[in-house]
Write an enzyme that holds these catalytic residues in place. Structure first.
Site, PDB file in Angstrom:
ATOM      1  N   LYS A  48      52.224  38.624  34.371  1.00 41.49           N
ATOM      2  CA  LYS A  48      53.222  39.555  34.329  1.00 41.49           C
ATOM      3  C   LYS A  48      53.152  40.122  33.048  1.00 41.49           C
ATOM      4  O   LYS A  48      53.825  41.055  32.582  1.00 41.49           O
ATOM      5  CB  LYS A  48      54.478  38.946  34.387  1.00 41.49           C
ATOM      6  N   ASP A 108      43.656  35.737  23.988  1.00 40.86           N
ATOM      7  CA  ASP A 108      43.980  34.773  22.806  1.00 40.86           C
ATOM      8  C   ASP A 108      42.608  34.000  22.758  1.00 40.86           C
ATOM      9  O   ASP A 108      41.559  34.137  22.332  1.00 40.86           O
ATOM     10  CB  ASP A 108      45.170  33.906  23.295  1.00 40.86           C
TER      11      ASP A 108
END
Ligand code: IMP
Ligand code: MG
Length: 186
Positions: A48, A108
């Site tokens: 999301k 990341d």
């Protein structure tokens, strides 16, 4: 559940303001519009975290494009990647022959995107590239990079503009660093 006061007090400092975000997204949109002119662009938003970015980015893309969404789980509820990535919602449309641009909130360790990229590559798109709003290059574990990067960010846990911690803070209109005390008990 957290209350409104906590939500605001949990932010150490604002890292990227609303105005700066708007400029970053505008610049990315301009680059994409020019690079994908005459291509069959399909934007794939990874839910999301990338919803706000996607909604703003597509308005800055001035050429025809299609959009689709996919959802994977990688983090559970904490601040570290589990390494296990599962598809929760797959794309609705076929991507064969399309020029795919994966729209992500933050790169990341890179495990999530490298997994998504592999699955999508197997479905024969014409091309596949990655557009990430944020990049934390020092944290990379997987062999992956993004062709479009909004901004490099320091190795801190950031929230807002779609990015969450335990599903909260996504609605903050700016990017803030989360106080370490909020997640240090993990
Ligand atoms: P990766 O697989 O380690 O690259 O993790 C990518 C996903 O982790 C992102 O799509 C985010 O949902 C989440 N993530 C990584 N860093 C942060 C952060 O600083 N704040 C919020 N979410 C993050
Ligand atoms: Mg997340």
């Amino acid at each position: 559940m957290i209350n409104t006061e906590d939500m605001l007090q949990d932010i150490e400092n604002v890292i990227i303001s609303e105005e700066e975000l708007a400029q970053i997204v505008k610049d990315l949109g301009a680059r994409i519009s020019s690079d994908y002119k005459d291509k069959d662009l399909l934007l794939v938003s990874v839910l999301k975290g990338s919803v706000l970015f996607m909604a703003d980015l597509m308005r800055e893309i001035k050429i025809p494009c299609n959009i689709d969404f996919m959802a994977v789980s990688s983090y559970g509820s904490g601040t570290k990647t589990s390494g296990v990535v599962k598809i929760i919602k797959d794309l609705d449309c076929s991507i064969e022959g399309k020029d795919l641009l994966i729209v992500e909130d933050i790169l990341d360790s890179g495990r999530t995107l490298s997994y998504i990229r592999e699955i999508l590559l197997a479905r024969n798109p014409k091309s596949i590239k990655i557009c990430t709003l944020f990049d934390k290059p020092e944290r990379r574990e997987a062999d992956i990079y993004a062709e479009y990067i909004g901004s490099r960010v320091p190795n801190e846990f950031i929230v807002g503009y779609g990015l969450d911690y335990n599903e909260y803070y996504r609605n903050l209109p700016y990017i803030g660093a989360l106080k370490r005390s909020v997640y240090s008990e993990e």
